[in-house]
Write a protein that holds these residues in place. Sequence first.
Motif, short mmCIF file in Angstrom:
data_model
loop_
_atom_site.label_atom_id
_atom_site.label_comp_id
_atom_site.label_asym_id
_atom_site.label_seq_id
_atom_site.Cartn_x
_atom_site.Cartn_y
_atom_site.Cartn_z
N CYS A 116 0.83 -1.21 0.00
CA CYS A 116 0.00 0.00 0.00
C CYS A 116 0.86 1.26 0.00
O CYS A 116 0.59 2.21 -0.72
N ASN A 117 1.92 1.25 0.80
CA ASN A 117 2.81 2.40 0.83
C ASN A 117 3.44 2.66 -0.53
O ASN A 117 3.62 3.81 -0.95
N GLU A 118 3.77 1.59 -1.23
CA GLU A 118 4.36 1.75 -2.57
C GLU A 118 3.37 2.36 -3.55
O GLU A 118 3.74 3.18 -4.40
N ILE A 119 2.11 1.95 -3.44
CA ILE A 119 1.07 2.52 -4.30
C ILE A 119 0.93 4.01 -4.03
O ILE A 119 0.81 4.82 -4.96
N VAL A 120 0.96 4.39 -2.78
CA VAL A 120 0.85 5.81 -2.42
C VAL A 120 2.03 6.59 -2.98
O VAL A 120 1.87 7.68 -3.54
#
Length: 353
Positions: A116-120
Amino acid sequence: MLERLKEIPLKVWLFSLGFLFFLVLVIFLLWEPGSTGKEFGFDGSDADGYTVTQNEAGEWVINPEIVSTSHELYKDGEWLTYDEILKSASNGELDLVSSLWELRRKCPADYSPDQCNEIVKAFILEHYPGADGERLVGLFRKYLSYEIVLRDFEQPRGKTPEEIYDLVKKKRREIFSDQDAKLIFGLEESEKEFQFGYNQFLSETKGLSGDKKLARYEEYRKGVYGNYYNAINKREPKFTKYETELFFKESDLDKLPPAQKDPQVRAIREKYFGKDGADRIEKVYKEIESSKQKESQTDQEEQTWLKAHPTARPEERDKALKDIRVKNLGQEEADAYARRKALEEDQRRLQGK
């Protein structure tokens, strides 16, 4: 009524501010971020297929799968420009931490925190290209490091809440510059300063008139919130402002006879809610007072009956009490009254009273 209102302003602030801080702490403790805390780039430890990296030239390399997912998750958003983000965060109109969690909440439930952090990050870099995106991603990476630090932070014993919060502020500035810390946490820190100083403010203004207390209250808020004051004042519900004014003017109003007090209370209501709103509030308070009087009458009649019939059978007693309640309260209110009485009796038994 004013006795009930007396504690509301302090309760509202302490509850809302304390709950916000508690909620953020809980989220920090539950989230498992994968960032290493470097300002830019990644160390290759993130999940395969979800890694954003920088090449030797310093250019961002984003996996196409991340880009596709980012487009899908954030396609319908209305996004501020970089300059709007900085301006809104600096004056309290935008909470960067809440905004981050809005982005995170859009991630599918089966995504790991790292994914999720990478998507953000991919979204930030695409939506804010160049130096703006790098600046925001740098803040984001430091924030991930801060989450880890705060999750591992053990609150020392024997410290006041204010002392513990000062330690949290110091932890933030070990990771962020003071300028960045104020950008991200400035509003929250001002709210905490307001909370910690509120009792002292009440003590200092205790002997003043209601109007002077209210004027000093606004001065106090402006001094604490600074650039955030306008945003705080704009977001504050009208009912909170109304109850705050009543709270500070309570002592003055209580000294007046009803013929003088009631018109002044009415004027305060109309100030915040207009004539129709003031009418609705008065109707509600009259209904509450009427309900209290009916319940008081019901209780008195119940006690009179019980004293007059000490040897009554349980079924006879229950029927008599029910008849009294329905006569005074009506069927629906009588049922609610009976449930409340039963609950109070259960609580007394549990407490051994």
